[in-house]
Structure formats: C-alpha cells, structure tokens
Design an enzyme around this catalytic site. Structure first.
Site, PDB file in Angstrom:
ATOM      1  N   TYR A 119       0.702  -1.250  -0.137  1.00  0.00           N
ATOM      2  CA  TYR A 119      -0.005  -0.009   0.096  1.00  0.00           C
ATOM      3  C   TYR A 119       0.815   1.259   0.033  1.00  0.00           C
ATOM      4  O   TYR A 119       0.390   2.220  -0.566  1.00  0.00           O
ATOM      5  CB  TYR A 119      -0.993   0.173   1.003  1.00  0.00           C
ATOM      6  CG  TYR A 119      -2.244  -1.169   0.748  1.00  0.00           C
ATOM      7  CD1 TYR A 119      -3.084  -0.642  -0.132  1.00  0.00           C
ATOM      8  CD2 TYR A 119      -2.107  -2.354   1.329  1.00  0.00           C
ATOM      9  CE1 TYR A 119      -4.000  -1.408  -0.275  1.00  0.00           C
ATOM     10  CE2 TYR A 119      -3.267  -3.252   0.981  1.00  0.00           C
ATOM     11  CZ  TYR A 119      -4.200  -2.796   0.079  1.00  0.00           C
ATOM     12  OH  TYR A 119      -5.190  -3.724  -0.108  1.00  0.00           O
ATOM     13  N   GLN A 121     -16.135   2.700  -5.862  1.00  0.00           N
ATOM     14  CA  GLN A 121     -15.266   1.355  -5.461  1.00  0.00           C
ATOM     15  C   GLN A 121     -13.819   2.004  -5.263  1.00  0.00           C
ATOM     16  O   GLN A 121     -13.223   0.762  -4.730  1.00  0.00           O
ATOM     17  CB  GLN A 121     -15.722   0.359  -6.303  1.00  0.00           C
ATOM     18  CG  GLN A 121     -16.945  -0.145  -6.668  1.00  0.00           C
ATOM     19  CD  GLN A 121     -17.268  -1.139  -7.654  1.00  0.00           C
ATOM     20  OE1 GLN A 121     -16.869  -2.378  -7.190  1.00  0.00           O
ATOM     21  NE2 GLN A 121     -17.518  -0.970  -8.858  1.00  0.00           N
ATOM     22  N   ASN A 122     -13.434   2.727  -5.658  1.00  0.00           N
ATOM     23  CA  ASN A 122     -11.799   3.134  -6.043  1.00  0.00           C
ATOM     24  C   ASN A 122     -11.457   3.894  -4.406  1.00  0.00           C
ATOM     25  O   ASN A 122     -12.288   4.401  -3.791  1.00  0.00           O
ATOM     26  CB  ASN A 122     -11.671   4.235  -7.111  1.00  0.00           C
ATOM     27  CG  ASN A 122     -12.125   3.699  -8.424  1.00  0.00           C
ATOM     28  OD1 ASN A 122     -12.322   2.577  -8.386  1.00  0.00           O
ATOM     29  ND2 ASN A 122     -12.331   4.714  -9.399  1.00  0.00           N
ATOM     30  N   VAL A 123     -10.276   3.561  -4.116  1.00  0.00           N
ATOM     31  CA  VAL A 123      -9.570   4.084  -2.937  1.00  0.00           C
ATOM     32  C   VAL A 123      -8.913   5.309  -3.276  1.00  0.00           C
ATOM     33  O   VAL A 123      -8.266   6.001  -2.193  1.00  0.00           O
ATOM     34  CB  VAL A 123      -8.841   2.848  -2.230  1.00  0.00           C
ATOM     35  CG1 VAL A 123      -9.710   1.835  -2.060  1.00  0.00           C
ATOM     36  CG2 VAL A 123      -7.593   2.376  -3.300  1.00  0.00           C
ATOM     37  N   HIS A 147     -14.898   1.046  -0.582  1.00  0.00           N
ATOM     38  CA  HIS A 147     -13.796   0.108  -0.145  1.00  0.00           C
ATOM     39  C   HIS A 147     -12.518   0.788   0.340  1.00  0.00           C
ATOM     40  O   HIS A 147     -11.540   0.227   0.488  1.00  0.00           O
ATOM     41  CB  HIS A 147     -13.441  -0.543  -1.456  1.00  0.00           C
ATOM     42  CG  HIS A 147     -14.156  -1.423  -2.073  1.00  0.00           C
ATOM     43  ND1 HIS A 147     -14.448  -1.799  -3.503  1.00  0.00           N
ATOM     44  CD2 HIS A 147     -15.327  -2.058  -1.645  1.00  0.00           C
ATOM     45  CE1 HIS A 147     -15.403  -2.560  -3.838  1.00  0.00           C
ATOM     46  NE2 HIS A 147     -16.048  -2.641  -2.545  1.00  0.00           N
ATOM     47  N   THR A 177     -17.094   0.028 -14.342  1.00  0.00           N
ATOM     48  CA  THR A 177     -17.332  -0.984 -13.266  1.00  0.00           C
ATOM     49  C   THR A 177     -17.824  -2.185 -14.006  1.00  0.00           C
ATOM     50  O   THR A 177     -18.791  -2.301 -14.704  1.00  0.00           O
ATOM     51  CB  THR A 177     -18.046  -0.713 -12.173  1.00  0.00           C
ATOM     52  OG1 THR A 177     -18.128  -1.796 -11.249  1.00  0.00           O
ATOM     53  CG2 THR A 177     -19.369  -0.254 -12.370  1.00  0.00           C
TER      54      THR A 177
END
Length: 236
Positions: free
Chosen positions: A56, A89-91, A107, A175
């Site tokens: 990460y 849904q993206n971080v 997420h 998506t």
C-alpha cells in the site's frame, strides 16, 4: 425555485484507468506481481504485515503522480446544476481532486490509516506516502491501511444504498458490476422508471438492472463528458 436533479454516480476502476491507475485486471499494473490473498486480506495483514504495508505504500507513492482525467472533472462539474453524490469502489482520491464534494468510498481510502483495534479511529496521511511499519494510533494499537480487504464487511454500503434509493438518475462508470456487495447497489432503486446510464467500453454484467438502461460504450474520459453535456442541456 427549481429543484435540482438528484444524480448518483457509481464508479469503478475504469474511471481512473485513463489517469494511469492500474485495475485488478491490468497485466502490467501493480497487482501483476502480487496475489490478492497476499496483500488484501485480513489474514495477510496478520501473517505478513510488512508485505501488506509495503504494497500500500507503493500504491500511495504511485497515486501521488496521478491526476484527475476528463471523466472525473465532468462528474465534479455537474454540481453546478445538479445535486450530485459519487459512490465509488475506488480507493484513490481523484474524485475529490477533481472537485467533487460528496464522495462515498465503499472500499476505503488509500490516503488514510486506521486503528486495527478501533475502526472509527481514522487518520489522514497529510505528508508523503509512507506508513511506518510500527505506526500506532492514539489508542496504542497498530495502524493499518484504511482499506476494506476481501472478506471484510463494507461499512459504507448501507449509506450508499439509501443514496441510490433517492436518485433521479444513476450513472455507472467503469465497473464490471461483478464485485459484491457493491454491484448490488443497482437493486436498491425504488423507482423502476429512473434512467440508468452505463459508461463502459466493455460488457459489464447488467442482468440485475431492470430500469431503463443506456449503455455508452466509451472509456470514462470520453463517454462521461459527452453524457454530462447532454444532461446539462436537458436540465439547465
């Protein structure tokens, strides 16, 4: 006073692909050298914490070199004439960088950390990109990426589903509609006459959609600005 249309925009990895952020399926992206089980599960964090933190950290370092694309910017500009909420849904934080003010991250968020013991203790990474391996929160617990790992609950899903229920228009961008529970959001539209616009060059799974559907087979950076301009002319 004219009521603003309530537009919900549901985005996935495809909306950020034009900014150079790799999707799960990219053969040459960061994910190519890692198995999801090694870096994106609670078990991985317990058994190989250093590898998870390193992964990460690399994603954050990469993300700092990316900028919003025309799709992100068009979504943000809709706030000039509509009541807009983005569910992603993206971080990454490209929606926020583009100017969107209401963003629900299903997420998690790459540029945040949280306590392993108390999920409500969340910290922004305000400088740089690196999480220290031994970093701790104010409760003394080790910090972890503020990411929903595979197998974990999606705490923002209930909030997102209530937002979708109230939509006058739903726009879906980039998506596959294959990752659950996020993909199930389309089932929460109470009014089955509300139009859905799907912007994706591929063939997402639309079997759960019963509302009127328009599929724009373009990348987000191309299809979203054109759709937003058409909607603006309709509502302004």
């Amino acid at each position: 006073m004219k009521q603003l249309p309530r537009i919900v925009v549901f985005t996935g990895a495809g909306v950020s692909a034009d900014s150079g952020i790799a999707t799960f399926r990219d053969a040459d992206g960061l994910w190519a050298n890692y198995r999801i089980e090694e870096v994106c599960t609670p078990e991985a964090l317990r058994t190989n914490r250093a590898k998870v933190i390193e992964f990460y950290n690399m994603r954050r370092k990469e993300s700092l070199t990316k900028k919003p694309n025309a799709g992100h910017i068009a979504i943000a500009e809709m706030e000039q004439w509509a009541d807009v909420c983005v569910i992603t849904q993206n971080v990454d934080n490209l929606h926020e960088q583009a100017g969107s003010t209401r963003v629900v991250h299903l997420h998690g968020e790459l540029m945040k950390l949280r306590s392993e013991a108390n999920p409500e203790l969340i910290y922004d990474i305000n400088e740089g990109w690196e999480q220290r391996l031994d970093g701790r929160g104010e409760d003394g617990a080790l910090l972890r990426p503020h990411i929903v790992f595979f197998g974990e609950d999606v705490p923002m899903f209930d909030i997102a589903s209530r937002i979708v229920e109230q939509a006058d228009i739903l726009i879906i961008v980039g998506t596959s509609l294959a990752v659950y529970p996020a993909a199930a959001l389309v089932l929460y539209m109470k009014n089955k006459q509300v139009p859905i616009y799907l912007v994706d060059p591929g063939t997402p799974n639309t079997s759960g959609i019963s509302n009127p559907l328009t599929h724009i087979k373009e990348r987000g950076a191309v299809g979203v600005p054109a759709l937003v301009e058409a909607l603006r002319r309709e509502f302004e």
